[in-house]
Each structure stands twice: as C-alpha cells, then as structure tokens.
Design an enzyme around this catalytic site. Structure first.
Site, PDB file in Angstrom:
ATOM      1  N   GLU A 116       0.831  -1.211   0.000  1.00  0.00           N
ATOM      2  CA  GLU A 116       0.000   0.000   0.000  1.00  0.00           C
ATOM      3  C   GLU A 116       0.865   1.259   0.000  1.00  0.00           C
ATOM      4  O   GLU A 116       0.517   2.268  -0.615  1.00  0.00           O
ATOM      5  CB  GLU A 116      -0.951  -0.036   1.202  1.00  0.00           C
ATOM      6  CG  GLU A 116      -1.954  -1.189   1.066  1.00  0.00           C
ATOM      7  CD  GLU A 116      -2.858  -1.323   2.271  1.00  0.00           C
ATOM      8  OE1 GLU A 116      -2.361  -1.774   3.326  1.00  0.00           O
ATOM      9  OE2 GLU A 116      -4.032  -0.962   2.172  1.00  0.00           O
ATOM     10  N   GLU A 136      -4.196  -9.252   3.642  1.00  0.00           N
ATOM     11  CA  GLU A 136      -4.908  -8.856   4.870  1.00  0.00           C
ATOM     12  C   GLU A 136      -6.107  -9.734   5.187  1.00  0.00           C
ATOM     13  O   GLU A 136      -6.448  -9.936   6.357  1.00  0.00           O
ATOM     14  CB  GLU A 136      -5.369  -7.393   4.767  1.00  0.00           C
ATOM     15  CG  GLU A 136      -4.272  -6.368   4.983  1.00  0.00           C
ATOM     16  CD  GLU A 136      -3.524  -6.013   3.715  1.00  0.00           C
ATOM     17  OE1 GLU A 136      -3.609  -6.782   2.739  1.00  0.00           O
ATOM     18  OE2 GLU A 136      -2.846  -4.971   3.706  1.00  0.00           O
TER      19      GLU A 136
HETATM   20  C1  3HC Z   1      -3.347  -1.857   7.332  1.00  0.00           C
HETATM   21  C2  3HC Z   1      -2.645  -2.906   6.549  1.00  0.00           C
HETATM   22  O1  3HC Z   1      -3.349  -3.076   5.336  1.00  0.00           O
HETATM   23  C3  3HC Z   1      -2.636  -4.140   7.362  1.00  0.00           C
HETATM   24  C4  3HC Z   1      -1.471  -5.026   7.109  1.00  0.00           C
HETATM   25  O2  3HC Z   1      -0.500  -4.702   6.459  1.00  0.00           O
HETATM   26  S1  3HC Z   1      -1.587  -6.534   7.840  1.00  0.00           S
HETATM   27  C5  3HC Z   1      -0.081  -7.341   7.430  1.00  0.00           C
HETATM   28  C6  3HC Z   1      -0.064  -7.851   6.030  1.00  0.00           C
HETATM   29  N1  3HC Z   1       1.099  -8.654   5.836  1.00  0.00           N
HETATM   30  C7  3HC Z   1       1.057  -9.978   5.971  1.00  0.00           C
HETATM   31  O3  3HC Z   1       0.021 -10.576   6.206  1.00  0.00           O
HETATM   32  C8  3HC Z   1       2.358 -10.704   5.793  1.00  0.00           C
HETATM   33  C9  3HC Z   1       2.606 -11.588   6.997  1.00  0.00           C
HETATM   34  N2  3HC Z   1       3.858 -12.260   6.914  1.00  0.00           N
HETATM   35  C10 3HC Z   1       4.068 -13.319   6.104  1.00  0.00           C
HETATM   36  O4  3HC Z   1       3.231 -13.733   5.335  1.00  0.00           O
HETATM   37  C11 3HC Z   1       5.400 -13.978   6.184  1.00  0.00           C
HETATM   38  O5  3HC Z   1       5.918 -13.760   7.485  1.00  0.00           O
HETATM   39  C12 3HC Z   1       6.423 -13.445   5.160  1.00  0.00           C
HETATM   40  C13 3HC Z   1       5.994 -13.889   3.764  1.00  0.00           C
HETATM   41  C14 3HC Z   1       6.548 -11.947   5.231  1.00  0.00           C
HETATM   42  C15 3HC Z   1       7.834 -14.024   5.481  1.00  0.00           C
HETATM   43  O6  3HC Z   1       7.727 -15.416   5.585  1.00  0.00           O
HETATM   44  P1  3HC Z   1       8.963 -16.301   6.120  1.00  0.00           P
HETATM   45  O7  3HC Z   1      10.203 -15.861   5.441  1.00  0.00           O
HETATM   46  O8  3HC Z   1       8.539 -17.718   6.028  1.00  0.00           O
HETATM   47  O9  3HC Z   1       9.179 -15.901   7.632  1.00  0.00           O
HETATM   48  P2  3HC Z   1       8.157 -16.003   8.866  1.00  0.00           P
HETATM   49  O10 3HC Z   1       8.661 -17.050   9.791  1.00  0.00           O
HETATM   50  O11 3HC Z   1       6.750 -16.083   8.418  1.00  0.00           O
HETATM   51  O12 3HC Z   1       8.361 -14.577   9.526  1.00  0.00           O
HETATM   52  C16 3HC Z   1       9.607 -14.198  10.116  1.00  0.00           C
HETATM   53  C17 3HC Z   1       9.306 -13.429  11.381  1.00  0.00           C
HETATM   54  O13 3HC Z   1       8.713 -12.194  11.005  1.00  0.00           O
HETATM   55  C18 3HC Z   1       7.479 -12.016  11.702  1.00  0.00           C
HETATM   56  N3  3HC Z   1       6.576 -11.287  10.803  1.00  0.00           N
HETATM   57  C19 3HC Z   1       6.347 -11.494   9.498  1.00  0.00           C
HETATM   58  N4  3HC Z   1       5.472 -10.600   9.024  1.00  0.00           N
HETATM   59  C20 3HC Z   1       5.147  -9.807  10.059  1.00  0.00           C
HETATM   60  C21 3HC Z   1       4.290  -8.686  10.209  1.00  0.00           C
HETATM   61  N5  3HC Z   1       3.623  -8.179   9.178  1.00  0.00           N
HETATM   62  N6  3HC Z   1       4.199  -8.136  11.439  1.00  0.00           N
HETATM   63  C22 3HC Z   1       4.883  -8.608  12.486  1.00  0.00           C
HETATM   64  N7  3HC Z   1       5.722  -9.662  12.397  1.00  0.00           N
HETATM   65  C23 3HC Z   1       5.841 -10.244  11.202  1.00  0.00           C
HETATM   66  C24 3HC Z   1       6.997 -13.415  11.992  1.00  0.00           C
HETATM   67  O14 3HC Z   1       6.106 -13.427  13.090  1.00  0.00           O
HETATM   68  C25 3HC Z   1       8.288 -14.124  12.307  1.00  0.00           C
HETATM   69  O15 3HC Z   1       8.638 -13.809  13.623  1.00  0.00           O
HETATM   70  P3  3HC Z   1       9.440 -14.886  14.542  1.00  0.00           P
HETATM   71  O16 3HC Z   1      10.721 -15.161  13.818  1.00  0.00           O
HETATM   72  O17 3HC Z   1       9.583 -14.193  15.849  1.00  0.00           O
HETATM   73  O18 3HC Z   1       8.552 -16.100  14.601  1.00  0.00           O
END
Ligand code: 3HC
Length: 726
Positions: A116, A136
């Site tokens: 975004e 999301e």
């Molecule tokens: C207002 C907005 O529109 C709202 C938003 O943006 S909501 C957030 C949208 N983003 C997401 O849903 C992405 C979420 N993250 C993921 O899908 C995956 O973590 C990723 C593809 C970024 C990386 O995957 P991968 O490399 O396998 O690592 P993964 O183990 O999942 O994550 C590594 C660490 O980062 C953390 N992390 C990843 N994304 C995060 C996030 N958005 N916020 C906080 N922590 C996050 C994980 O909890 C993990 O922490 P840990 O090592 O303490 O367990």
C-alpha cells in the site's frame, strides 16, 4: 528511535532523499516505523536540498506489511486507536499528494501495508522476483492503507479482487505486465535507477501519477458491477462464515461508485470494525501460533545446529510412503524408496510420478523441476542401497512386529547418526524401537494423507529421543514446507488422540436417532471441509477398523464402541474406494447421500443398545455440533494436562492443519475458549449423566471451568513429556 527499528534518511548530492525502512526480519510497519516515515517525509518536503524521494527497505526486503503484533494489542485491549493513521495522513496526504515525487525501490517483498505504501508512490521500480500482495483477508481484515482503492486502479478490478480475496501474491515481473510496477532492474541497479526515475518525475520528464485519481483501469460501471457480483457469489461459497470478503467488496464498490477518496474513507471505517472481530482475533492468533510451533524448549534454544540431511530412505512405497517421498523430492532431497518386490516398487514409483504430474498440472511445479525431482529418486529392494542415508522414514502398514524388525535391520546397516523415523499414526514409539539400541534416534514423523499435500508434520518424541534428532526433523519439515508440531508419545499422539471422539460422537448420535446426513451438514456448515461420515468414506473403513481396538484398549470407558463400520462393510459398502459408502461416489461427480444406507442404520440402531433406552431423541443443530465437538475439546484437555503438546496453541495449529478445523475459528482450543470452559463443562456433565463416560468431563476441564482460567493458558512443557496416563 531505539534499537534496530528505525527509518533513516540520506540526502544525496543529486537532491534525492533515500528513506529506508529498517525493522528486521521483514521491515514490518511498527508504530515507530510509521512515526519515522511521517517525520522523514515531513523533513524531506521541507528541505530545499531535496527534490525527490526514494522509499526502500533495508536488507533486501521492502516490507512485510503492518506490524501484526499491534493487532494482538488491539485484541487484548479492544483499543482501536492503537492503529496509527497511515491511510490518509501518510499515504494520501504526505506521499501521494506531497509536493515532491516519491518512487519506491522494491526488493524481496512488498506485502499488505508495504504494498500500500508503494502504491502511494508516483512510480515503482523493482527487482523481478519480488513478491507483491495484499494478504490482509487472511488476518480477518481488509487492506487499510488505501489498498482496496489503489490496487484496482493499477491492475484492473478483476485482478485486484483476485489478489485480495484469494490473498494471492504476484511477482514484480507479473506486476510490470499488469501496470503495478513501472520498471524492473537488478538489485545492483535498483537504487540508482529509482533515484533517476524520481528526478525525471520531479523535472516533468516522466509522468507524475497519483494512483487514487485514476479511473482508466476500472472499466465501465456495468463491467465493474458484473465483476463484483461474480466475486460476491464466489465469496459466499468459499468464505461463508467470514465477514471480511464481502466487506472488502463493499469497500471496493464504494470507490468505483463514488471515487477513490470516498473509498479510502469507507475502507478506514470498515477496517476498524473488522480488526476487533472474532474472525480477526482467531486468524491473528493462528498466524503467531503457526510460527511458534518450531520454538521447542530444550531443542531450539540450546545452541544446537541442525545437521545437513541430504538423502532419506523411505521404507514402503504405498500411498503414505509415495506421498512422503514426493514431498522430499520436490524440495531437492534425494530419496531411496525401498520396497519388498519389483511390482510394489514400480507401483510406488508410478504413484510418485503421478503426484509430481499433479503438481505440474496445477501449475505449482515446472516440468524441469519435475524432471529434477525424478532424477533424485532411486528404487531399492534391499537395504544395501540405504547405507549412506541421513534419515530413514518407515511408512509400512501398522504391524508392530514388521516395524520392529525393520528398525532392528536398519540399525545394523545405517550410520550411527542416521535418524530412525516412523510414520506410524498410533503405535507407541517405545514399542516400535524396542528391538534396537538406538532409542535416542527413534522419532515419529507422522504425515497426514495425502502426505505431499497436507501441511502438518506431527513430530513425536519419546523421553529418550535426542534433541538433535528432533531439531533435524523440524529442519527437514521446514525444508519440505510442512508445519512441524512436536508432540509426546501416546496412543494417537496429539492429533488422532484429540480427535478420536469426533467420529465416535457422530456414531453415537446416529445410534440415538439423528440422521447422519444432517450431522454431516451441521459439521460442514460449521466450517469443517466435510462431515465425519463423508470423512470416513474418503479415508476408507480400513483405518477405522485398524484403530478401533487400539483406542478401545487405550481409552477405556470413555471410548464409544460402535459396530457401524463393520455393518457397512458387511453390506458391501467400503466408502469412496468402491464408490458406495454413506454416500455414492461417481467419477468426477460430487458425493451424493445414499438413502438406501438407511437399512444399515436401522440394523445398527437395533444392534446398539441405545444409551437412551431405545427412545430416539430429537436434538437441535447446536446440540449436534456441541455433542460432536465438546468431547473432542475434553480429550484435548487431557492432551494438554499430560503435556503431550508443548503449548495449547500447538493443538490449534494441529487441528487446523491436520483435521481441517476452520482456521477462522482460531483452532480447537481458541474456539473452545470463545465458547467458554464453564459452558462446555456443564454440557458434558449433563450428557455424561445421561449417556455415560464418553462425555464425562476431564479433571483439567473441570479445574478450568471452576477457576475461570481459559483453556488456552497452559503451562509450557519444557522437556520431553512424561509418560502419559490414559
Ligand atoms: C493496514 C494494513 O493493510 C494491514 C497489514 O499490512 S496486515 C499485514 C499484512 N502482511 C502480511 O500478512 C504478511 C505476513 N507475513 C508473512 O506472510 C510472512 O511472514 C512473510 C511472507 C513476510 C515471510 O515469511 P517467512 O520468510 O517464512 O518468515 P516467517 O517465519 O513467516 O516470519 C519471520 C518473522 O517475522 C514475523 N513477521 C512477518 N510478518 C510480520 C508482520 N507483518 N508483522 C509482524 N511480524 C511479522 C513473523 O512473526 C516471524 O517472527 P518470529 O521469527 O519471531 O517467529
């Protein structure tokens, strides 16, 4: 700004301010980052020496989105004001409508709030493989920083809806073809090219485009209406019990009808409503729960290093063995598939080839990768070919003497470091390894069928399994993209043990007079992929018959003895295998309830001494749901009390990924806590009095019901679990 969470800004001699988000590991948008971005943008706009801005992320990643930990805080406190204003204040006002142009330089990933932010920039430059997406909805919310409005304006309505509703990522390469990315370049060129582009915009040599004002990609109003209406129907089918899909479409529609700014305003309102919903609480819980399964006290926090596992022998090329081999091969692990004769070996190899072809057909594997996977497979008819493997996974039929002799033979042939894993779903590992001197290397690698598709890997340890063996199997699990959950050794381990009452409760209800198809309907309406009877048809009755006596011996009076499966088999019904079970199965068609099964049910009711004294009972749908799931929760309480799982949330993940428990309900224990231990206890106590020990509440449940402590708050098991009481 403290520690490693910071936003930096460097202004070059060219007049470009390079703003960098730095919050390892994924540069999530923590409130400190949001504040930092606002400060740096304000400063860049004010400074006379800044002509343009390049926004990027540190350490090869742009941004994984808004910090999901903040959602947890909102859930704990109910305070929505913890969500900073990003959408209007930062993205619209400071970035998109700012007086200096912004260009984003993207690498690695730009997800959620990260994507975004880049859509609020005036151009986007990326490395080709960067992953772009708005996931999301998987967290029970909708994009909240303008994504519902800008994405359709950049890639068109149908693609934007697909990306949001299915949480689908695309590569930047595809993004370029679709108009989301303006230019692709190598990582080395990224910042240089982005600076150049930003200056070109500042000097009006490239267009200064504000995505929110665009309408050219939206299509006509009637086209938009058709796309939205189709998407609504689809969402009704695939996301019936979740609010965020329809809400997302409403917000998109607002922008189509009344313009991007109106859409952004509605998006902010709806986002705030959804972020406190039960669905969002559940899905955010699952997000973190899934990531904590690989944090195992005494194993992953004691400075051990995983050893390289290059070659694995799979013993047995049946359905499970072939599935396990497929999962290993596609992740570049060499496999020796051992069978007892050439016919069985050939059959196993054919199944593996079929599994791989299935991946290719579904587009998840290229033909080249399939050839590579096949080249890593070797067949074997004796143990001489498995001498040099790092791990053995035994996947033969559930016969104790057979498994014991296999492990005794392997121990003699393989290296003393080779991990000895069994895929048994029920048999005590101490018994499996009894004839070896290598108890520390004996471990359970319980895959779920079909093993190349189902994401859960239940890793079973005994008191003697070494932390190194556990760590190595966790690592293999991650390499083959499974979610490993480490559990203790008991009949059925964590998943099958917890869910043994699931099918039994359904049989009990039928014995009381409830229609089996109604039970299946109630359970699938709740969100399970199918009801317990259809599941039994699909799994085949062999499984139910094989475990029946084992469960009866292990679970004593809380085991419900049902003769229904035997009766079905006696009547020529074998489930999906022969196309005739509770349902009728035709190739390519949907399963159809078979009314003629009624005579088997009548016979079953005659034979079963119905607990209600022969009277058929009437129950509401809610009663049915509770009578099926509360005994499951009750057994889960015993599993937690005996420390079979490390933490309650591991059972949530195991139930979601192993049994298809609806993720949007947060997993079994999370859901039970939304119902309340006290209510569950009172219902089970009542049914226990009427129908017997099958429903009798466990002491753990009773304690929680009395104390008011949630079931999900569990003392963490630090060590290998004690031998369970049954
Ligand atoms: C207002 C907005 O529109 C709202 C938003 O943006 S909501 C957030 C949208 N983003 C997401 O849903 C992405 C979420 N993250 C993921 O899908 C995956 O973590 C990723 C593809 C970024 C990386 O995957 P991968 O490399 O396998 O690592 P993964 O183990 O999942 O994550 C590594 C660490 O980062 C953390 N992390 C990843 N994304 C995060 C996030 N958005 N916020 C906080 N922590 C996050 C994980 O909890 C993990 O922490 P840990 O090592 O303490 O367990």
């Amino acid at each position: 700004m403290a520690g490693s969470i910071r936003v930096t800004m460097e202004v070059g001699a060219d007049g470009v301010a390079l703003i960098t988000i730095c919050n390892p590991p994924v540069n999530a948008l923590h409130p400190i980052i949001i504040q930092g971005l606002k400060e740096k943008y304000a400063e860049a706009m004010d400074r006379d020496d800044v002509k343009a801005i390049v926004l990027t992320g540190a350490a090869g990643k742009f941004c994984g989105g808004f910090d999901i930990n903040v959602f947890t805080k909102v859930h704990e406190t109910g305070d929505v004001s913890l969500m900073p204003d990003v959408s209007v204040e930062l993205v619209s006002n400071m970035m998109e409508d700012g007086k200096k142009p912004s260009v984003s330089a993207i690498q690695g990933l730009a997800l959620g709030g990260g994507l975004e932010l880049i859509m609020g920039c005036h151009a986007r430059i990326s490395t080709p493989e960067a992953q772009l997406g708005l996931p999301e909805l998987t967290l029970g919310v909708i994009p909240g920083f303008g994504g519902t409005q800008r994405l359709p304006r950049l890639v068109g309505l149908p693609k934007a809806i697909e990306m949001m509703l299915q949480s689908k990522f695309i590569t930047a390469k595809e993004g370029k073809e679709r108009g989301l990315i303006d230019a692709l370049c190598s990582p080395d060129e990224l910042i240089k090219m982005s600076r150049f582009w930003a200056l070109e915009i500042a000097n009006y040599r490239k267009p200064w485009i504000r995505s929110l004002g665009r309408t050219d990609s939206l299509g006509s109003l009637s086209e938009a209406r058709a796309v939205l209406s189709m998407a609504r129907q689809q969402a009704k089918k695939v996301a019936a019990n979740m609010p965020q899909h329809q809400a997302c479409l409403d917000v998109v529609e607002e922008g189509v009808l009344y313009g991007g700014h109106a859409g952004v305003v509605k998006e902010a309102k709806v986002f705030k409503e959804l972020v406190v919903s039960t669905t969002s609480r559940a899905l955010v819980h699952v997000f973190f729960a899934q990531r904590s399964t690989t944090k195992v006290p005494g194993v992953t926090d004691v400075q051990l290093k995983p050893r390289k596992i290059r070659k694995i022998a799979v013993i047995g090329g049946g359905l499970m063995g072939s599935g396990i081999a497929t999962a290993l091969l596609v992740s570049n692990i060499s496999v020796v598939l051992k069978e007892v004769n050439p016919q069985f070996l050939q059959r196993g190899q054919k199944t593996i080839a079929g599994n791989l072809e299935g991946f290719v057909k579904r587009g998840s594997l290229t033909k080249d990768k399939m050839s590579k996977a096949i080249s890593l497979l070797k067949g074997a008819l004796d143990y001489s070919d498995i001498k040099d493997v790092d791990m053995v996974i035994e996947a033969v039929i559930e016969k104790v003497p057979l498994k014991q002799s296999i492990f005794a033979d392997i121990e003699k042939i393989c290296s003393p470091h080779c991990i000895l894993a069994t895929n048994t779903s029920t048999i005590d590992l101490n018994i499996v390894g009894e004839k070896t001197n290598s108890q520390d290397r004996i471990i359970g690698a319980h895959f779920f069928s079909p093993a190349h598709i189902m994401p859960l890997l239940e890793i079973v340890r005994t008191e003697k399994t070494s932390p190194q063996a556990i760590l190595d199997l966790i690592t293999v699990g991650k390499i083959i993209k499974k979610v490993p959950v480490v559990v203790g050794n008991c009949t059925g381990f964590a998943v099958n043990r917890t869910f043994f009452p699931y099918g039994q409760a359904a049989h009990l209800l039928v014995s009381l007079g409830i229609d089996l198809f109604r039970i299946d309907r109630v359970i699938s309406n709740f969100g399970m992929p199918m009801g317990p009877f259809q599941l039994q048809d699909v799994a085949g009755y062999g499984v139910a018959l094989a475990v029946k006596d084992i469960y009866a011996a292990a679970f004593g009076t809380r085991n419900f003895h049902s003769g229904l499966v035997e009766l079905m088999a006696k009547n020529g019904r074998q489930g999906k295998i022969n196309g005739k079970g509770y349902y009728l199965y035709e190739k390519g068609g949907k399963p159809k309830p078979d009314p003629s099964v009624q005579h088997v049910i009548d016979e079953y009711r005659r034979q079963t001494k119905t607990i209600s004294g022969g009277k058929l009972v009437t129950l509401s749908d809610r009663d049915i749901l509770e009578m099926v799931f509360f005994p499951v929760v009750n057994e889960a309480c015993r599993v937690m009390e005996e420390n079979v799982v490390i933490r309650a949330s591991d059972l949530d993940i195991a139930s979601v990924l192993g049994m298809g428990f609806p993720k949007y309900r947060g997993g079994l224990i999370f859901w039970a806590d939304t119902v309340g231990a006290s209510y569950i206890h009172s219902k089970l106590s009542k049914w226990g009095e009427i129908y017997g020990d099958f429903f009798k509440p466990s002491s753990f449940l009773e304690e929680r019901a009395k104390s008011g402590r949630p079931l999900g708050v569990q003392q963490m098991a630090q060590q290998a679990p004690p031998r369970p009481r049954m």
